[in-house]
Every structure is written in structure tokens, then in C-alpha cells.
Write an enzyme that holds these catalytic residues in place. Structure first.
Site, mmCIF file in Angstrom:
data_model
loop_
_atom_site.group_PDB
_atom_site.id
_atom_site.type_symbol
_atom_site.label_atom_id
_atom_site.label_comp_id
_atom_site.label_asym_id
_atom_site.label_seq_id
_atom_site.Cartn_x
_atom_site.Cartn_y
_atom_site.Cartn_z
ATOM 1 N N ASP A 440 0.839 -1.191 0.000
ATOM 2 C CA ASP A 440 0.000 0.000 0.000
ATOM 3 C C ASP A 440 0.885 1.256 0.000
ATOM 4 O O ASP A 440 2.063 1.217 0.336
ATOM 5 C CB ASP A 440 -0.893 -0.016 1.237
ATOM 6 C CG ASP A 440 -2.172 0.791 1.054
ATOM 7 O OD1 ASP A 440 -2.316 1.462 0.021
ATOM 8 O OD2 ASP A 440 -3.030 0.743 1.960
ATOM 9 N N GLU A 443 2.777 6.941 -2.694
ATOM 10 C CA GLU A 443 2.484 8.101 -3.546
ATOM 11 C C GLU A 443 2.881 9.427 -2.895
ATOM 12 O O GLU A 443 3.332 10.339 -3.594
ATOM 13 C CB GLU A 443 0.985 8.164 -3.889
ATOM 14 C CG GLU A 443 0.406 6.897 -4.478
ATOM 15 C CD GLU A 443 -0.173 5.982 -3.414
ATOM 16 O OE1 GLU A 443 -0.577 4.866 -3.767
ATOM 17 O OE2 GLU A 443 -0.211 6.379 -2.219
ATOM 18 N N ASP A 506 -8.849 3.778 -3.431
ATOM 19 C CA ASP A 506 -9.964 4.042 -2.519
ATOM 20 C C ASP A 506 -11.177 4.613 -3.240
ATOM 21 O O ASP A 506 -11.303 5.822 -3.442
ATOM 22 C CB ASP A 506 -9.516 5.007 -1.417
ATOM 23 C CG ASP A 506 -8.437 4.399 -0.539
ATOM 24 O OD1 ASP A 506 -8.205 3.193 -0.630
ATOM 25 O OD2 ASP A 506 -7.817 5.153 0.237
#
Length: 745
Positions: A440, A443, A506
Site C-alpha cells: 500500500d 504516492e 480508494d
């Protein structure tokens, strides 16, 4: 980024110098790719000797790193450091030795692609595929631009402003503008959630954690693919700004900060040909294990769970004949405030070794969530800090912030020792019984930092995802072998397709978010990514039963499928009993389709063509396909149109020919739009005319012997002999010749 004020003028504070002519054209054998051309492009037309004084020039170099690929390099001041491009495993020195270079007339040909530079003024660089001009760089296209300190542009803030990871202020840029033809459509640029066709959009290649309902993207790829039979990769891992018919409406503009812009033109003539060349250049996707195609069931994010919860979910899925292949433990498998310390929370998982062994006894693979951050409270923070494994600020202090985890630092993967340290933590988990990792984040990478290898911080912002995922993927390949390593990654850039699988980030639990999720996946597919997944039912919020059931059907008709959410569980019986039945129907269907899906995955390793395909990728000659982003092809032969409504009404387009509904067997004639209404247990899923679909014998798991009990289902509309090769997960293959001519509707 916009520099002009209408067609004639520049914005206040902007000065621009444009290559005005090809003053001289010389052959060179000194490029990294072998023979090429060097062109001097003065920023004014030279009419007498005195014009060469006090006159900046752009130096344009053309070469070919690969058959059918031309590299274009535009430089203002070559002495200024360039932070370099992407790692390009397909661009080997001398790899394009067959390139033909003609100095007189300025022509370079490689395979089906030719670049021509017209001598003299005005500046004219054109690109041809199979002798047909597809695009080119003309007047005021190649520019060196400077901004005054107070210059106002539409640049704004790009990236996560609150996370100190926006684009740094820059004052100098190089841009190129390539012609955009009448009716020409542009695709790609990574996983973007707006319209599939990028015409009219401004796109910033700068990874950000912005969800699926914004213009930001987790996976930014500076590759665009044109409907006219070519593609363009900007060879810059840093910030690339695009104006796609949005500033100069008849051009695609891309700009980068600094003194050098480098891009590759990739020949078609079809979008598949472009992706094949692109992945030959940047790396092909590998085979992923057959078990990874099965259903991934998650704890969800902030829910309460322990081993009893996990066991209860698995027992109930088995009781209801809902096959699960992978169980995923999200963030709270570790203790709060300590992510990542790679330690199971002993309060809820007192016996992790025994638990993992018990899950393996049930023939399940185990995935655990990780990220590249080390929280200050974790014991690993002091360990990493003392060893110099965390990214630092220019003053030498450790870079920290409180977003996500209090006081967290960032692992510096440019430091080989830090990478080895991080990998050691993962190896311990693999030894314990973990099979794969959800990588995960990656970024929100700051730019006001110093990297161990001295890398330009703006280059590292997007490229960090590549180093992070590569560190994890390398450990899995080492432990599991080439064909058994798989990630579940969120962030990526060019080349990320070599480390699958990626998921869509998401989303919210609504029909519009389901649709934007699909658009993101199709856009990513047009950017060279073969495998893709998403959170079935949406991540944020709790879907109503209708959204969950429709999303389940959609989610199980892709390469990889995962039930996952934020604050609530995603087991189907928590919605209604019909959701259980829908899950059963589509998990069983996917298991039966495994010989077909696995074959498509093997094809991707050879060609780079993704499993989930925009319609235009499979039918490039049909103008009706250009804008379709609510349906897709799964492999080459199955069309899927997800239902984005509770009442089951769906509108989609069938290409010409007799198409057969896979579930009902109904044959309908294509070449038109269709409007259908479907219950939750079905959706438009049509088989291409004349297709041969290998049908597996088992519906309880994805990793079985596909050759045992195999059926070859032949569908109407074909003729002649079809060659079909089926490969089992253990590598055994068998080729079949199937006569399609006897099958009618």
C-alpha cells in the site's frame, strides 16, 4: 501546464524560445542507441552569419533503441544535469542496428516507423507508420520556456498539498507539441478515473493519494496511445504535464521542468502493436500464479478482527460453497501507532505461526498489508534511523510527518543497505508463512528531501513506487519462484507492469464510483498493465445490497478479485442471501473460465496485451468503439458490460456478428446498441462470434489441472480451424485444432 494566452500570445511572465528551423542535420554514431541524427534548431531563422550570434538553439537528437521505436531528445543546455529517464530493459545498445539513417533529407527509419526532418524553415518533424504520416512537430511545437518569479499559470498545486509532496516550483521547462488529427483520440496516461478518452483534458503525471473520485492518480504513466496507430512515452520519471487538445486544441502538448525533454514514438499500426513495443521497451508482465486469480477475502481496514473472526469468515464461505483462495490481513494485523514494525499484534494474534499453519491446512494463501513508512513508536524507527535507512531533509535530520502514522519516516530504497534491511523483515514473515504482500501507499513522497544515492527529489517522487514494489517483489521471487510471486500494489509508474498485481485504490461504495473504477482500470490497461483489481463493493462507506451485488458480478469478471472495505466487512451474507447466491454464481463461473484467463495471462507475458481490454484495443477499426468506457473485453473473446443500476437496466454496444450470451446461450446480432434489463444473477456477458472458449471442469478453485475434464466450447459465427493451446498451472500444455464451421446459431 498552460503557457500561452490564446493562439498568439504568451501568458504574463512567460518567455518562450521555439525551434524555428532545421539549420543542419548530421548523422551520428554516438547515441546510446547506435546511429542517429543530430539537428541544430536555432530559435530564429538564420538568414545571415550574424544571426548565429546571441541566438539560443535547441539540439534535437533522433535515434532508435528498439525496432519500431524512435527516441527524440530535445536539449537546451546539455551541460546542466539531467536526472535521467526510466530503466528500459528493452533499450540495449545497438539493439536497433537495423535502423536506416539518411543524413540528406533527415530521415531515420526503424521497422514500420520513419521520422523525417525537413531541412530549413519552418521547423517540421513528421512521423510515419507504414508510409502514412500519423503525427508530427511543427511551428512553435518544440519550446524552451521560462517563467518569471511572479508568473501566473494554470499550474496550481499538483499532488497532495497537505502532505508536502506537491510538485516543486520550477522556472524552466521544455515542451513538445505533436499534431492531433481530425477525429484522433488519445488514451492511457496511467490509471485515471475520468473519461477514457483524454482529449480536452489536462493531466499531471505526479502520483498522489487522491482516491478514485478526483483528477489525481496513484499510477501515473507518461504514455499516451493514439487511435491513429502510434504511441508516445515521455522518458521522464518526474513531473510531466500534459495538455491534450486543451491548450493548443489541435495538438498534444507535454512539458517537463529543466533543460532536456526526451520522448519515444512507438509504431502501431494498432494499439496492441503499440503496447507490445512499449512493454518490450519497459518490461513485460510476468506470469502470476493461478491461485492468485481466485477470490481474495479481506478483514477490511478498521474493523475489529482476530483469528476467530477470520476462521468464522472462512468457515461460512466454505459452508456456502463460496471458494476463497487468499485471505488478506489489512493494517491492524500490526499494533496501532506502530506501522510498519512487521510484528503481529499479540493482543489479537497470540499465535501467528499456528494461525498461518492452520490457514495453510485449509489450502489458503495468506496476504498481509505493508507500507514503506516506519512509525516513530515502532522499535524499528530507532534502528533504521541509527543506520541511516530513512530519508533525510537537507539539514541532515530525518524527514518525518504525522499524516497516516505519528512521526513516521520513509525508508530510503535508493540505499542498498536500507533495501536489504527492509527485505529482511519481509523474509521473516515469509518464513513464518506469509505468501504475498499488499504494498500500500508509495504516492505521498516528499520533494524537500535528500536521497542516499543523490537522486533528484522530483525524479524520485513517482519512481519511489517502482523501487518500493521492486524490493518486495524481489523477495517474493526469491522465496516463491518466478511463477508464484504476486503483489497487491497501489502505486506505480512506467515499468510497474513487471510487478503485478495492482488494484484501483480508494473508491466509494456507490454506482458512480463503480463506473469510475472501471474507467481507471481501462485507462491503466491502455498504459501497459496486464493485471488489475479493485475493492469489490467500494472501499469508503458500506454499499447497499444492490451496489454490492452488481459490483460482485463485475469484480469477478476481471483478472483479480478482492472483497475489501474500510469500516465494514465485505462478506456477502451481511448484505442479503441473494448476495451469497450472486457470489456463488460468479466465483464458480470464474473458476470454470480459468483455462481461458490463464491463457490470456500467458499471452500478456509475450505481447503485453492486458487481460481486461478497452473495446478500442480489441476492435481498433470500428469507430463506434472509441468512447466506450462502460464495457470491456475480458481476453479477446468475452465482452462484459457491468450493470451500474439497481433496477438492472444497462446499455451497451455489440460489434457486428452473432454474439452468444455466455450464461443463457441466447444468440443476438451485433452491430448496434442494446438495452437490456438483468437480475442480480446475470449481466451482459457475450462471447465473440466464432470464439472457442476453454471451459474448466472445476468450480471450487482456480489452480487445478485445466487439461483434466476440459471442454472446448465453440460459438457460432466462425469458420475454419481454430488453434487453441491450453496451459495448466504446472506448465504442461496441449494444442487443439477445432473445426468451427459446423457450429451455427
Amino acid at each position: 501546464m498552460k503557457f500561452t494566452d490564446g493562439f498568439w500570445q504568451l501568458r504574463p511572465g512567460v518567455t518562450a524560445l521555439y525551434g524555428q528551423e532545421a539549420y543542419d542535420i548530421q548523422r551520428t554514431d554516438a547515441t546510446a542507441d547506435g546511429p542517429g541524427l543530430i539537428v541544430t534548431a536555432p530559435t530564429s531563422v538564420i538568414t545571415r552569419r550574424g544571426d548565429t550570434l546571441n541566438r539560443p538553439v535547441l539540439t534535437v537528437t533522433l535515434s532508435s533503441p528498439l525496432n519500431g521505436v524512435i527516441r527524440v531528445r530535445i536539449a537546451h543546455h546539455e551541460g546542466r544535469p539531467w536526472h535521467g529517464g526510466f530503466a528500459l530493459p528493452g533499450a540495449v545498445e545497438g539493439g536497433a542496428a537495423a535502423a536506416s539513417v539518411t543524413e540528406t533529407g533527415g530521415e531515420l527509419t526503424t521497422g514500420r516507423l520513419t521520422a523525417r526532418i525537413a531541412p530549413g524553415a519552418p521547423w517540421s518533424l513528421s512521423f510515419e507508420v507504414d508510409g502514412q504520416r500519423v503525427t508530427g512537430s511543427g511551428s512553435r511545437a518544440q519550446g524552451y520556456v521560462r517563467l518569471a518569479a511572479d508568473a501566473a499559470t494554470d499550474h496550481g498545486i499538483v499532488g497532495n498539498a497537505r502532505a508536502d509532496s506537491g510538485v516543486p516550483d520550477e522556472r524552466a521547462f521544455v515542451h513538445e507539441q505533436l499534431d492531433l488529427g481530425v477525429g484522433e483520440l488519445i488514451y492511457g496516461l496511467g490509471e485515471r478515473f475520468g473519461p477514457l478518452v483524454k482529449n480536452g483534458q489536462s493531466v499531471e503525471i505526479w502520483n498522489a493519494d487522491g482516491g478514485t473520485s478526483s483528477e489525481q492518480a496513484y499510477k501515473s504513466v507518461p504514455l499516451h496511445v493514439s487511435s491513429r496507430g502510434y504511441g508516445v512515452l515521455v522518458n521522464d520519471p518526474g513531473h510531466v504535464s500534459y495538455e491534450i487538445g486543451s491548450e493548443a486544441v489541435e495538438r498534444v502538448q507535454f512539458s517537463v521542468p529543466g533543460e532536456v525533454l526526451e520522448y519515444f514514438v512507438l509504431a502501431g499500426p494498432t494499439p496492441k502493436d503499440v503496447l507490445e513495443r512499449y512493454t518490450a521497451l519497459t518490461g513485460r508482465p510476468p506470469v502470476v500464479p493461478a491461485w492468485s486469480y481466485g477470490l481474495w477475502l479481506s478483514t477490511s481496514f478498521t474493523t475489529d478482527y482476530d483469528e476467530a473472526t477470520v476462521t468464522g469468515f472462512i468457515d461460512e464461505m466454505a459452508r456456502r460453497e463460496l471458494p476463497v483462495s487468499v485471505f488478506h490481513f489489512d493494517c491492524f494485523w500490526m499494533r496501532e501507532f506502530q506501522w510498519c514494525d512487521f510484528e503481529w499484534d499479540p493482543r489479537v494474534f497470540p499465535d501467528p505461526d499456528g494461525m498461518l499453519a492452520r490457514l495453510h491446512e485449509r489450502d489458503l494463501r495468506v496476504c498481509v498489508w505493508i507500507n514503506p513508512y516506519i512509525a516513530q513508536r515502532s522499535a524499528l524507527f530507532a534502528e533504521a534511523a541509527a543506520s541511516g535507512f530513512l530519508v533525510t531533509r537537507p539539514d541532515g535530520s530525518i524527514w518525518q510527518w504525522d499524516l497516516w502514522q505519528a512521526g513516521m519516516g520513509l525508508v530510503d530504497f535508493t540505499n542498498p543497505d536500507a533495501t536489504a534491511w527492509y527485505q529482511g523483515k519481509l523474509r521473516a514473515l515469509i518464513d513464518q508463512g506469509v505468501d504475498c504482500f499488499k504494498t500500500d501507499f508509495g504516492e505521498r513522497i516528499p520533494t524537500d528531501v535528500v536521497w542516499a544515492d543523490g537522486a533528484d527529489p522530483s525524479r524520485m517522487h513517482n519512481l519511489y513506487a517502482q523501487l518500493y514494489n521492486a524490493a518486495v517483489h524481489e523477495v517474493l521471487v526469491e522465496a516463491r519462484g518466478e511463477g508464484d510471486a504476486v503483489l497487491f500494489a497501489r502505486s506505480a509508474t512506467a515499468g510497474g507492469q513487471t510487478m503485478p498485481v495492482h488494484w484501483g485504490g480508494d473508491s466509494t461504495s456507490t454506482f458512480p464510483s463503480m463506473a469510475e473504477t472501471l474507467r481507471g482500470g481501462l485507462s491503466l490497461a491502455m498504459s501497459g498493465f496486464a493485471y488489475w483489481s479493485h475493492d469489490i463493493g467500494g472501499f469508503e462507506g458500506t454499499p447497499d445490497a444492490a451496489v454490492f451485488k452488481r459490483w460482485t458480478a463485475f469484480g469477478l469478471l476481471g483478472s483479480h478479485s478482492r472483497f475489501h472495505g474500510s469500516q465494514s466487512y465485505r462478506v456477502p451474507w451481511m448484505f442479503d442471501e441473494e448476495a451469497v447466491e450472486v457470489t456463488r454464481i460468479f466465483t464458480h463461473l470464474k473458476m470454470r473460465l480459468m483455462p481461458y484467463l490463464y491463457a490470456a495471462g500467458i499471452e500478456a507475458t509475450r505481447t503485453g496485451v492486458p487481460l481486461m481490454r478497452p473495446m478500442v484495443l480489441e476492435f481498433p477499426g470500428d469507430p463506434a468503439m472509441g468512447y466506450l468506457d462502460r464495457q470491456y473485453m475480458l481476453g479477446s473473446d468475452i465482452l462484459v458490460a457491468p450493470v451500474f443500476s439497481a433496477d438492472g437496466e444497462v446499455e451497451f454496444y455489440l460489434p457486428p456478428g452473432p454474439w452468444t450470451h455466455l450464461l443463457s446461450g441466447e444468440v443476438v446480432e451485433g452491430g448496434a446498441w442494446r438495452r437490456e434489463r438483468h437480475g442480480f444473477d446475470t449481466l451482459p456477458i457475450y462471447v465473440r462470434p466464432g470464439a472457442v472458449i476453454p471451459w474448466g471442469a472445476r468450480s471450487d478453485r482456480p489452480d487445478y489441472d485445466y487439461l483434466d475434464g476440459l471442454e472446448l466450447r465453440v460459438f457460432p459465427g466462425g469458420s475454419g480451424i481454430a488453434d487453441v493451446t491450453i496451459t495448466a498451472p504446472d506448465g504442461r500444455s496441449q494444442r487443439f485444432e477445432v473445426d468451427r464451421s459446423a457450429v451455427t446459431g
